[in-house]
Write an enzyme that holds these catalytic residues in place. Sequence first.
Site, PDB file in Angstrom:
ATOM      1  N   LEU A  49      23.094 -23.108 -14.750  1.00 58.50           N
ATOM      2  CA  LEU A  49      24.410 -23.373 -14.159  1.00 58.50           C
ATOM      3  C   LEU A  49      25.186 -24.435 -14.939  1.00 58.50           C
ATOM      4  O   LEU A  49      26.382 -24.613 -14.704  1.00 58.50           O
ATOM      5  CB  LEU A  49      24.247 -23.859 -12.708  1.00 58.50           C
ATOM      6  CG  LEU A  49      23.273 -23.087 -11.806  1.00 58.50           C
ATOM      7  CD1 LEU A  49      23.260 -23.714 -10.416  1.00 58.50           C
ATOM      8  CD2 LEU A  49      23.644 -21.616 -11.726  1.00 58.50           C
ATOM      9  N   TYR A  79      37.569 -22.608 -24.000  1.00 57.63           N
ATOM     10  CA  TYR A  79      36.569 -22.523 -22.930  1.00 57.63           C
ATOM     11  C   TYR A  79      35.989 -21.115 -22.863  1.00 57.63           C
ATOM     12  O   TYR A  79      34.759 -20.929 -22.838  1.00 57.63           O
ATOM     13  CB  TYR A  79      37.201 -22.912 -21.599  1.00 57.63           C
ATOM     14  CG  TYR A  79      36.280 -22.727 -20.408  1.00 57.63           C
ATOM     15  CD1 TYR A  79      35.104 -23.451 -20.290  1.00 57.63           C
ATOM     16  CD2 TYR A  79      36.600 -21.819 -19.396  1.00 57.63           C
ATOM     17  CE1 TYR A  79      34.260 -23.283 -19.205  1.00 57.63           C
ATOM     18  CE2 TYR A  79      35.762 -21.648 -18.299  1.00 57.63           C
ATOM     19  CZ  TYR A  79      34.596 -22.374 -18.204  1.00 57.63           C
ATOM     20  OH  TYR A  79      33.767 -22.210 -17.129  1.00 57.63           O
TER      21      TYR A  79
END
Length: 367
Positions: free
Chosen positions: A52, A102
């Site tokens: 994560l 990103y």
Amino acid sequence: MKVLITGANGFIGKNLCVHLRERGIESVSFVRGMTQADLAAKLEGVEFIFHLAGVNRPKDESEFIIGNTSLTQSLCELIRESGRKIPILYTSSIQAEIDNPYGQSKREAEEALLQLEKAAGIPVYIYRLPNVFGKWSRPNYNSVVATFCHNIANDLPIHINFPDAILTLVYIDDVVREFMRLLEDRPLGVVWPEITPQYEITVGELAAQIKAFKDSRNSMIIEEVGQGVTRALYSTYLSYLRPAQFTYPLRSHVDVRGQFVEFLKTKNVGQFSFFTAHSGVTRGGHYHHSKNEKFLVVQGRAKFKFRHIETGESYEILTDAATPEVVETVPGWSHDITNIGNGEMIVLLWANEIFDPQYPDTITYKV
């Protein structure tokens, strides 16, 4: 079972850790500030990896590569070196489809995982998540839901530049539920699962809904919070209340008979109240054309009297809190309730509609 969670201190990680603990599943955490040596040590005895960790709000764009691509590449290499086929679940982003720094760092992380599966047969599960919301998400960071909930709950301003912009949202409980399913099933190969349900809402609608949650304490009219996105948003909004905000006052109407307090109103299934009556006191003495009510005596003893307004037929019901029993009023029958006990009587009351002083549908009539 033992699992590794990278980014365990993040929003999704915190929620996942709680659900794992509830199921008695051991988890080890890799968090910001730890080294690759720490990561290698954390893999010892692990049977599943929730990857994560990531960077989405860096001070410098180079941190995207370090926190997303390079970390994932390092993790893949460590798994390969372990010689064990440890399934890995990765939280990518829908921005992986967009040509920005990103998105590019997330795509390159995905590619590292795809190569891991191809070279070593490691099961890989890649989620391209939309906007995730829920308790413990950080306001003024990367979740407009968290920011709106936090600011509105705390009387801070919110800023909306594009009210008609559409957001795609998934709720944290649905995300974790899906993660737990994969932890149990562990299919082979590469899987690109999706979280369901997904909700679409405009920024303006989102702000209006959260404001309505706050306003409901004054109006007492609760939103339809029992299902869907409204349920999830309301739970999220409540999580941003401070302990001092856990309570709010109600208006009490007191006279010689006792006390009457409205508690909760709904948009389509009426309202809830309670009232008290001193020993020997009678309340009511009216009928309704359409309105109907349910009474539940929770303290004391009561006598309900009914009279048909046309035929004159009468009827009496005795009820006691010791034996819970709902008494329902019927249109066209006048009714009252008398406290026949020695102490104070307390009665819960539900009416199928919100009281409207212009059309009260409450006509005085002797029982």
